[in-house]
Scaffold this motif. Structure first.
Motif, PDB file in Angstrom:
ATOM      1  N   LEU A 287     -45.258   2.856  -5.570  1.00 22.95           N
ATOM      2  CA  LEU A 287     -45.224   4.114  -4.718  1.00 22.95           C
ATOM      3  C   LEU A 287     -43.998   3.683  -3.767  1.00 22.95           C
ATOM      4  O   LEU A 287     -44.576   3.121  -2.802  1.00 22.95           O
ATOM      5  CB  LEU A 287     -46.317   4.459  -4.462  1.00 22.95           C
ATOM      6  N   LEU A 288     -42.826   4.169  -3.685  1.00 18.16           N
ATOM      7  CA  LEU A 288     -41.896   3.803  -2.926  1.00 18.16           C
ATOM      8  C   LEU A 288     -41.536   4.814  -1.775  1.00 18.16           C
ATOM      9  O   LEU A 288     -41.499   6.309  -2.120  1.00 18.16           O
ATOM     10  CB  LEU A 288     -40.521   3.612  -3.510  1.00 18.16           C
ATOM     11  N   LEU A 289     -41.828   4.804  -0.613  1.00 25.88           N
ATOM     12  CA  LEU A 289     -41.699   5.736   0.495  1.00 25.88           C
ATOM     13  C   LEU A 289     -40.400   5.653   1.203  1.00 25.88           C
ATOM     14  O   LEU A 289     -40.126   4.407   1.554  1.00 25.88           O
ATOM     15  CB  LEU A 289     -42.790   5.800   1.264  1.00 25.88           C
ATOM     16  N   ALA A 290     -39.881   6.631   1.682  1.00 25.06           N
ATOM     17  CA  ALA A 290     -38.517   6.409   2.370  1.00 25.06           C
ATOM     18  C   ALA A 290     -38.944   6.851   3.883  1.00 25.06           C
ATOM     19  O   ALA A 290     -40.007   7.381   4.417  1.00 25.06           O
ATOM     20  CB  ALA A 290     -37.527   7.600   2.070  1.00 25.06           C
ATOM     21  N   PRO A 291     -38.145   6.461   4.939  1.00 27.22           N
ATOM     22  CA  PRO A 291     -38.373   7.008   6.208  1.00 27.22           C
ATOM     23  C   PRO A 291     -38.512   8.202   6.378  1.00 27.22           C
ATOM     24  O   PRO A 291     -38.327   9.067   5.927  1.00 27.22           O
ATOM     25  CB  PRO A 291     -37.111   6.553   6.807  1.00 27.22           C
ATOM     26  N   GLY A 292     -39.793   8.551   7.070  1.00 32.06           N
ATOM     27  CA  GLY A 292     -40.472  10.007   7.352  1.00 32.06           C
ATOM     28  C   GLY A 292     -41.449  10.305   6.299  1.00 32.06           C
ATOM     29  O   GLY A 292     -41.824  11.558   6.211  1.00 32.06           O
ATOM     30  N   GLY A 293     -41.719   9.412   5.385  1.00 33.90           N
ATOM     31  CA  GLY A 293     -42.873   9.709   4.730  1.00 33.90           C
ATOM     32  C   GLY A 293     -42.523  10.399   3.323  1.00 33.90           C
ATOM     33  O   GLY A 293     -43.478  11.140   2.889  1.00 33.90           O
ATOM     34  N   ARG A 294     -41.315  10.364   3.089  1.00 36.84           N
ATOM     35  CA  ARG A 294     -40.976  10.896   1.672  1.00 36.84           C
ATOM     36  C   ARG A 294     -41.085  10.133   0.398  1.00 36.84           C
ATOM     37  O   ARG A 294     -41.019   8.837   0.558  1.00 36.84           O
ATOM     38  CB  ARG A 294     -39.675  11.535   1.802  1.00 36.84           C
ATOM     39  N   THR A 295     -41.463  10.515  -0.677  1.00 39.49           N
ATOM     40  CA  THR A 295     -41.470  10.027  -1.983  1.00 39.49           C
ATOM     41  C   THR A 295     -40.088   9.776  -2.655  1.00 39.49           C
ATOM     42  O   THR A 295     -39.283  10.522  -3.004  1.00 39.49           O
ATOM     43  CB  THR A 295     -42.493  10.460  -3.024  1.00 39.49           C
ATOM     44  N   VAL A 296     -39.908   8.090  -3.007  1.00 41.21           N
ATOM     45  CA  VAL A 296     -38.512   7.957  -3.298  1.00 41.21           C
ATOM     46  C   VAL A 296     -38.783   7.666  -4.736  1.00 41.21           C
ATOM     47  O   VAL A 296     -38.112   7.999  -5.751  1.00 41.21           O
ATOM     48  CB  VAL A 296     -38.009   6.811  -2.659  1.00 41.21           C
TER      49      VAL A 296
END
Length: 379
Positions: free
Chosen positions: A326-335
């Motif tokens: 589960l990969l997350l981007a800055p701001g807590g968005r799913t990548v």
């Protein structure tokens, strides 16, 4: 009695000789020899007791290993009606998130995240996180600083993430949103990043103390000890020498860093959780030790436990040991959310080819290549 030109006789001290007419007590060598003899016998009893206990540990470990190797006995026929009643009881206990002491593997918990968001102090720490955390699998949660990895982990553990935290979205357990993780905290284990344990106790004593304290009272002492040996065996801490070694600290040498991290995991594992959450268990460890820790988690997941790990810039060899990512981007968005082995192919399909000799497990690489629309190998 001592009485030399005295009006009141004085009592003779212990382990002393007071011949008639003496003005001072004399050392009684015979009494001293008796005391030393008694102390020597007690020391021998303690030494023999510890050797007997160590041999008992080795016999228990050998018996458990032979049992796990495939030594099986033929089960007697079971009445169908009794089997049906047992199944109904099992299903009822699973629905109520109760621990069953007779089961080595607890009920399974599958988690579905549907547009989950967490707002802290007017800022979204998580924003639309979607994914699936499956039982009997090890899931890695990765992302740079500010991606909300720890916030997501604390949310799953039912812990306080902030005084004015606002939650949104849906978290489903086994396909149902009627039961929350807060109702099942008894089957959720949380391993913090810091190793919190008694440094003066041995490996076995730390794990055994948690088992005796946290397991149900209905379980006997022998059953709880079996759970301890099973946890130590899964984590590779079943060596008698390791079990008898103190944890140690800066002043006293003890177990290694990897062994201490696995002890921290074992202290939660003996509580028989169905969901095991770990906050950067490989932080501060070298590559070889980190691989041993992750392999131990893989063994835990094989018993049906849902293992979720927050990971920070792992090596390729370590990342490949995880089933899902589960990969997350800055701001807590799913990548990305899916099998780890398909992550690189997924980005390649979007037109973002991974350069040669570039580590796909580096969080800054994985996220910056997606957010900035360019593959750039960054340290």
């Amino acid at each position: 009695m001592l009485c030399v030109s005295c009006r009141k006789p004085q009592r003779c001290p212990q382990l002393a000789a007071c011949p008639p007419g003496a003005s001072a007590p004399e050392l009684n060598l015979g009494g001293l020899a008796k005391v030393l003899g008694v102390l020597g016998v007690l020391f021998l009893f303690v030494l023999l007791g510890r050797r007997r206990s160590n041999r008992s540990w080795e016999r228990d470990i050998t018996a458990r290993r032979s049992q796990n190797a495939g030594v099986k006995t033929t089960a007697e026929p079971v009445d169908e009606q009794e089997a049906e009643v047992d199944m109904l009881k099992l299903q009822e206990a699973e629905e109520q998130c109760l621990l069953l002491p007779s089961r080595e593997v607890l009920h399974r918990i599958d988690i579905e995240l549907d547009n989950v968001g967490v707002q802290l102090a007017g800022r979204w720490a998580l924003n639309g996180v979607t994914g699936r955390l499956s039982a009997a699998r090890v899931t890695a949660i990765m992302g740079p600083s500010g991606a909300g990895k720890s916030v997501l982990l604390h949310t799953l553990a039912g812990r306080q993430v902030g005084g004015n935290a606002k939650l949104s979205g849906t978290i489903r357990l086994n396909g149902s949103d009627e039961v929350s993780l807060a109702d099942c905290r008894s089957v959720v284990g949380f391993v913090p990043q810091e190793d919190v344990m008694h440094r003066s106790l041995t490996v076995f004593e730390n794990v055994d103390f948690n088992a005796q304290w946290r397991l149900p009272r209905a379980m006997s002492r022998r059953q709880k000890t079996d759970v301890v040996f099973a946890a130590l065996d899964v984590l590779g801490l079943d060596n008698p020498r390791v079990m008898r070694t103190r944890i140690g600290d800066d002043a006293e040498r003890g177990v290694s860093g990897g062994e201490r991290k696995r002890v921290n995991i074992g202290m939660e594992l003996v509580a028989q959780p169905s969901l095991l959450l770990l906050d950067e268990p490989t932080s501060g460890l070298d590559a070889s030790t980190s691989i041993d820790v992750v392999r131990g988690l893989k063994s835990v997941a094989q018993s049906g436990v849902n293992v979720v790990v927050v990971l920070h810039q792992p090596r390729v060899e370590i990342l490949r040991l995880f089933d899902d990512l589960l990969l997350l981007a800055p701001g807590g968005r799913t990548v990305y959310a899916g099998p780890t082995q398909n992550a690189v192919a997924y980005f390649n399909g979007l037109g973002y080819a991974l350069p040669d000799q570039c580590n796909p497990g580096t969080t800054s690489l994985s996220l910056y290549c997606y957010v900035r629309r360019s593959w750039t190998c960054r340290p």
